[in-house]
Write a protein that holds these residues in place. Structure first.
Motif, PDB file in Angstrom:
ATOM      1  N   ASP A 134       0.925  -1.183  -0.083  1.00 54.29           N
ATOM      2  CA  ASP A 134       0.129  -0.001   0.124  1.00 54.29           C
ATOM      3  C   ASP A 134       0.940   1.196  -0.024  1.00 54.29           C
ATOM      4  OD1 ASP A 134      -2.544  -1.350   0.243  1.00 54.29           O
ATOM      5  OD2 ASP A 134      -1.587  -1.907   2.170  1.00 54.29           O
ATOM      6  N   GLY A 135       0.493   2.328  -0.455  1.00 56.71           N
ATOM      7  CA  GLY A 135       1.288   3.730  -0.500  1.00 56.71           C
ATOM      8  C   GLY A 135       1.548   3.823   0.911  1.00 56.71           C
ATOM      9  N   GLY A 136       2.809   4.212   1.091  1.00 55.78           N
ATOM     10  CA  GLY A 136       3.338   4.607   2.541  1.00 55.78           C
ATOM     11  C   GLY A 136       3.709   3.423   3.107  1.00 55.78           C
ATOM     12  N   GLY A 137       3.395   2.233   3.020  1.00 55.42           N
ATOM     13  CA  GLY A 137       3.378   0.817   3.742  1.00 55.42           C
ATOM     14  C   GLY A 137       5.016   0.295   3.345  1.00 55.42           C
ATOM     15  N   GLU A 138       4.947  -1.214   3.119  1.00 56.89           N
ATOM     16  CA  GLU A 138       6.168  -1.868   2.913  1.00 56.89           C
ATOM     17  C   GLU A 138       6.313  -1.921   1.371  1.00 56.89           C
ATOM     18  OE1 GLU A 138       7.628  -5.504   5.468  1.00 56.89           O
ATOM     19  OE2 GLU A 138       6.630  -6.206   3.656  1.00 56.89           O
ATOM     20  N   ALA A 139       7.416  -1.800   1.083  1.00 58.88           N
ATOM     21  CA  ALA A 139       7.615  -1.811  -0.331  1.00 58.88           C
ATOM     22  C   ALA A 139       8.938  -2.694  -0.478  1.00 58.88           C
ATOM     23  CB  ALA A 139       8.435  -0.379  -0.947  1.00 58.88           C
ATOM     24  N   ILE A 140       8.938  -3.338  -1.802  1.00 61.04           N
ATOM     25  CA  ILE A 140      10.069  -4.455  -2.042  1.00 61.04           C
ATOM     26  C   ILE A 140      10.757  -3.639  -3.520  1.00 61.04           C
ATOM     27  CG2 ILE A 140      10.476  -6.577  -3.388  1.00 61.04           C
ATOM     28  CD1 ILE A 140       8.710  -7.893  -1.585  1.00 61.04           C
ATOM     29  N   LEU A 141      12.050  -3.778  -3.357  1.00 63.91           N
ATOM     30  CA  LEU A 141      13.057  -3.298  -4.560  1.00 63.91           C
ATOM     31  C   LEU A 141      13.780  -4.296  -5.049  1.00 63.91           C
ATOM     32  CD1 LEU A 141      14.152  -1.148  -6.421  1.00 63.91           C
ATOM     33  CD2 LEU A 141      15.649  -0.318  -4.360  1.00 63.91           C
ATOM     34  N   LEU A 142      13.704  -4.868  -6.261  1.00 62.20           N
ATOM     35  CA  LEU A 142      14.813  -5.831  -6.650  1.00 62.20           C
ATOM     36  C   LEU A 142      15.661  -5.014  -7.715  1.00 62.20           C
ATOM     37  CD1 LEU A 142      12.731  -9.080  -7.407  1.00 62.20           C
ATOM     38  CD2 LEU A 142      14.705  -8.863  -6.148  1.00 62.20           C
ATOM     39  N   LEU A 143      16.929  -5.104  -7.368  1.00 62.78           N
ATOM     40  CA  LEU A 143      17.923  -4.352  -8.289  1.00 62.78           C
ATOM     41  C   LEU A 143      18.776  -5.306  -9.108  1.00 62.78           C
ATOM     42  CD1 LEU A 143      19.406  -1.671  -5.926  1.00 62.78           C
ATOM     43  CD2 LEU A 143      17.922  -1.294  -7.817  1.00 62.78           C
TER      44      LEU A 143
END
Length: 525
Positions: free
Chosen positions: A488-497
């Motif tokens: 959700d916006g402002g919650g937990e995010a995942i970044l795969l680089l």
């Protein structure tokens, strides 16, 4: 170019087929175990008959070996569990000598019924003992078939031509198959009580070892005749000798013995015994057939990935292999991903297939998932030994297929149950060929799983992308691609680089200390 060693005498057609398929082949027969161990590391494949013994020591030395092909049925000379643990496929050729073995059983049955060997010996000795050799007809007699597989079914067919009644015992024989074969499905005790002739066509396992015991013989009709062209250990030889001497068993014809070569045996010389030196597969046609089959099967595996008649891996036809290959690549990458991210306190792993994936053979896909997953634990894993390694660790493996088709035309999901609950990743194929991650731990994210990558869980707040880019840039780490996803916006995010090289430990610590970072892991595919 794959390289194969033929270490036992084999029809020349085997070597011809290997060379026609573009495989380099050496024919070196009569090697000692030390000589074989010294050279086996050069080869991708090993083609054998019964002389070569493939022991754990040989397999330890076989650093490049991928497949062992046995030209014949029995694999007593191969340590199959050891081969499996080393990731080596073991194949046999169960159909190449089926007719030959079945015909030998029928020949021995005739020889028993008419006492042919004894009559021949007597006649050539100048005697004319016509009244001594009173035989029995096969017509209308009951043949008890122990084992109704490929060879047993051929024997049943031939017995019908002789106007015999056939009663069959086989735990895996269905009523429908029994009707198709024209045999009566019976229990083992019923077979013993009714059969005039008993012929064995079953492998030697813990369940079948000594199936013809003293207790079994006691249940048989007086005057029964027994034929064994399968495996010596199926019969208690001491009990059979006693029954022959007492006359309860009128005759026995054995092509196989507990100890081979059987140059000495307590049964030899017993009245009513006919013996042959394991001739079941000894016809020119059978030798050619098994040589052709083993060469074709091994070539299919080494070139196309096709698996036929393997004892330690699901079958995968050469036609199926190209279609399944992209799914197996996807499955292995998903297994590797979940293995790298969630490999602690595991209880089970499930492989779910949806849409087009659910219509495929699931076993190779499961094997690929486990190979990718187990690579987090060992660097000597492949589709063959991965299921064994998973079993050793007590991991519960489940396959689930769904008829439904969701957002994606095809979907493979890998889920593991840990002490923290279920964690799953999912992927699909783009253009029916390109593997693509589409979900990780409940968060939608699209990414190619390839090369070196960074997995980062962070708070979804402005400025984070800039901070991570600056940190990696100052450390000389070039970013190939960003793949973003969030709950959700402002919650937990995942970044795969996707990065050009593996990120070193000091830089990893810098990333860990960035504001908003919760988890950082280095990944490799």
């Amino acid at each position: 170019m794959p390289k194969v060693l033929i270490s036992d005498k084999m029809d020349p057609k085997a070597a011809e087929i290997f060379r026609e398929r573009g495989i380099e082949v050496d024919e070196k027969t009569g090697l000692s175990k030390e000589e074989l161990a010294e050279i086996i590391g050069e080869y991708d494949g090993l083609a054998i008959r019964s002389s070569t013994k493939v022991t754990p020591k040989i397999l330890e030395a076989a650093t490049n070996l991928k497949v062992i092909g046995r030209a014949g049925i029995g694999v007593d000379n191969i340590d199959v569990p050891a081969a499996s643990s080393h990731g080596v496929v073991v194949m046999n050729t169960p159909f190449g000598n089926s007719i030959t073995t079945a015909e030998h059983a029928i020949a021995l049955m005739f020889a028993l019924a008419r006492q042919l060997p004894e009559a021949d010996t007597s006649t050539q000795a100048g005697k004319w003992e016509k009244s001594k050799f009173m035989g029995v007809e096969l017509t209308h007699k009951t043949l008890g078939l122990i084992g109704a597989g490929n060879i047993g079914s051929i024997v049943a067919d031939r017995a019908h031509g002789l106007k015999m009644k056939v009663a069959a015992y086989d735990p895996f024989l269905s009523e429908e198959r029994a009707i198709e074969l024209g045999v009566e499905k019976v229990t083992l005790d019923e077979l013993f009580a009714r059969a005039d002739f008993i012929t064995l066509h079953t492998p030697l396992t813990d369940q079948t070892r000594g199936i013809i015991s003293a207790e079994a013989i006691a249940k048989m009709k007086p005057g029964v005749r027994i034929i064994n062209c399968a495996r010596g250990g199926l019969i208690d030889e001491a009990a059979l000798k006693e029954a022959l001497e007492s006359g309860h068993v009128a005759g026995a014809a054995l092509d196989v013995f507990v100890e081979e070569p059987a140059k000495e045996n307590a049964l030899f010389g017993t009245p009513g015994l006919i013996s042959t030196p394991h001739l079941g597969a000894s016809t020119s046609e059978a030798q050619i057939n098994v040589a052709i089959q083993v060469a074709e099967q091994m070539s299919d595996y080494l070139i196309d990935g096709g698996v036929t008649n393997a004892l330690n891996m699901p079958s995968l036809s050469a036609e199926e292999a190209p279609k399944l290959r992209p799914y197996m690549e996807l499955a292995e990458k998903l297994g590797s991903l979940v293995g790298q991210l969630a490999h602690d306190a595991l209880r089970s792993i499930s492989i779910e297939l949806e849409g087009a994936a659910a219509e495929l053979n699931p076993k190779p896909i499961t094997g690929a998932v486990l190979a990718g997953f187990m690579s987090a634990f060992t660097d000597t894993v492949n589709m063959v030994n991965a299921p064994y390694l998973a079993k050793e660790r007590g991991l519960d493996v489940r396959e689930i297929r769904h008829d439904r088709e969701g957002v994606y035309h095809t979907l493979v999901r890998v889920a593991v149950m840990t002490d923290e609950g279920e964690k799953s990743v999912a992927g699909t194929l783009f253009g029916e060929a390109a593997p693509r991650l589409v979900e990780i731990f409940g968060i939608n994210i699209e990414a190619d799983l390839d090369g070196a990558m960074l997995y980062i869980v962070n708070e979804d707040k402005p400025g984070f992308i800039g901070r991570i880019g600056t940190t990696l840039g100052e450390a000389g780490v070039n970013i190939g691609n960003f793949h973003l996803g969030r709950r959700d916006g402002g919650g937990e995010a995942i970044l795969l680089l996707s990065v050009d090289q593996r990120v070193e430990e000091p830089v990893m610590w810098q990333v860990c200390n960035l504001e908003g970072v919760k988890t950082v892991k280095s990944l490799s595919f």
